[in-house]
Design an enzyme around this catalytic site. Structure first.
Site, PDB file in Angstrom:
ATOM      1  N   ASP A  33      91.362  42.583  -4.679  1.00 34.18           N
ATOM      2  CA  ASP A  33      91.669  43.005  -6.046  1.00 34.18           C
ATOM      3  C   ASP A  33      93.022  42.518  -6.533  1.00 34.18           C
ATOM      4  O   ASP A  33      93.308  42.581  -7.721  1.00 34.18           O
ATOM      5  CB  ASP A  33      91.644  44.541  -6.131  1.00 34.18           C
ATOM      6  N   HIS A  34      93.868  42.065  -5.637  1.00 37.55           N
ATOM      7  CA  HIS A  34      95.227  41.709  -6.051  1.00 37.55           C
ATOM      8  C   HIS A  34      95.239  40.433  -6.880  1.00 37.55           C
ATOM      9  O   HIS A  34      95.745  40.424  -7.996  1.00 37.55           O
ATOM     10  CB  HIS A  34      96.129  41.592  -4.816  1.00 37.55           C
TER      11      HIS A  34
END
Length: 167
Positions: A33-34
């Site tokens: 998700d980063h």
């Protein structure tokens, strides 16, 4: 504790210093998700891994009785932040000061042997007014120390082995 940002403690000298290892893998949800398609470990989680290493050192120093929290990050510098799956992180912390109120630790993070970050962290021992609040269940921190194999490498200031308090 739900999130562990270290995999193992490799050095543990009571009230002095500790070292830990974190292996970064694609199995960690936060990497997906980063940055999409460029999985990278956020710097904040590197600091949290260092803080967990130092926090265990302070927790042991107070006989496993005080709740220890990260209170402040007065200075921290990242030299490189591209920590990716497959990298090995090594955290080193050294207690600079230690008192009834808390402590200050110098800290370094290495990626595959290269210095990537360094700084200083301040910790606080929560007073008795927090004793009824459930930051951690009783025994959680000692259980975390078992999981991270601290008692396999831990030594006291006099060089004697530190044993699990419940064994």
């Amino acid at each position: 504790m739900h999130w562990f940002w270290i995999d193992r403690i490799t050095v543990f000298e009571s009230q002095k210093r500790a070292e830990s290892v974190k292996m970064v893998t694609l199995a960690e949800d936060h990497l997906h998700d980063h940055f999409r398609f460029v999985p990278m470990m956020p710097g904040s989680l590197i600091i949290e891994g260092i803080a967990q290493t130092a926090g265990l050192l302070l927790h042991e120093a107070k006989g496993y009785k005080e709740k220890v929290v990260l209170a402040k990050i007065p200075k921290f510098t990242f030299h490189h932040v591209d920590v990716r799956p497959g990298d090995a992180l090594n955290y080193k912390v050294q207690l600079e000061t230690f008192s009834e109120a808390g402590g200050v630790a110098s800290a370094w993070a290495y990626r595959n042997g290269e210095l990537i970050a360094e700084g200083e962290l301040m910790f606080a021992h929560l007073g008795s007014e927090f004793s009824d609040q459930s930051l951690f269940a009783d025994g959680d921190m000692v259980q975390m120390m078992r999981l991270l194999r601290v008692f396999e490498v831990a030594v006291a200031a006099d060089g004697s082995k530190i044993c699990d308090p419940e064994q």
